[in-house]
Write an enzyme that holds these catalytic residues in place. Structure first.
Site, PDB file in Angstrom:
ATOM      1  N   CYS A  51       0.834  -1.209   0.000  1.00 36.90           N
ATOM      2  CA  CYS A  51       0.000   0.000   0.000  1.00 36.90           C
ATOM      3  C   CYS A  51       0.865   1.254   0.000  1.00 36.90           C
ATOM      4  CB  CYS A  51      -0.932   0.010   1.205  1.00 36.90           C
ATOM      5  SG  CYS A  51      -2.176  -1.301   1.174  1.00 36.90           S
ATOM      6  N   ALA A  52       1.924   1.249   0.779  1.00 36.86           N
ATOM      7  CA  ALA A  52       2.827   2.403   0.811  1.00 36.86           C
ATOM      8  C   ALA A  52       3.439   2.631  -0.568  1.00 36.86           C
ATOM      9  CB  ALA A  52       3.911   2.199   1.861  1.00 36.86           C
TER      10      ALA A  52
END
Length: 165
Positions: A51-52
């Site tokens: 996600c990052a």
């Protein structure tokens, strides 16, 4: 149609919503950007490595999205405070919306919610009139990148000149 059969389908009117975007109570949603394409990037959780990477990629690709006049909204079931810290740590400047309470309500309406209580890694492009133009469900462990989004924006024919800031 949404639900267990995957993400919301192209041609479907995009469900209207607003979600908290900042701890001071500011609400944001796709209707605020009517007349422009909107990219909805549903993702499982702040702080996870994939996600990052995904959200950082979209921040880096913002000049390309802006060529199309597109707004980008990240959406997960994490809290505003988690979003705030995550955005600061990752240098994300587009809105991260908290689909926190009732948990996952917006994610569910877009067919982007898991039985485990997280958003799926789903991308949705909403056209300027508010209709879903494109959607894609990525495996949770795979960063879907930006190519599909850019292709969908290109098909909308909404490429515009970059406006000087």
């Amino acid at each position: 149609m949404t639900g267990s059969d995957g993400p919301i389908r192209p041609g479907t009117p995009a469900p209207e919503f607003t979600l908290p975007a900042t701890p001071d109570g500011r609400q944001t949603g796709p209707g605020q950007f009517r007349g422009r394409p909107v990219v909805l990037a549903f993702y499982p959780a702040d702080w996870s490595p994939v996600c990052a990477d995904q959200m950082a990629l979209y921040q880096a690709a913002m000049p390309e999205f802006e060529r199309y006049g597109a707004a980008v909204l990240g959406i997960s079931v994490d809290s505003l405070w988690s979003h705030r810290a995550f955005a600061q740590a990752e240098g994300i400047r587009f809105p991260l919306l908290a689909d926190f309470e009732p948990k996952g309500e917006v994610s569910r309406s877009y067919g982007a919610y898991t039985p485990q209580g997280q958003a799926t890694r789903t991308l949705v492009v909403v056209d300027p009139a508010g209709t879903v133009a494109w959607s894609y469900l990525s495996p949770a462990e795979v960063n879907p990148g930006a190519d599909g989004i850019l292709d969908a924006l290109d098909r909308l024919g909404t490429e515009r000149q970059v406006v000087a800031r």
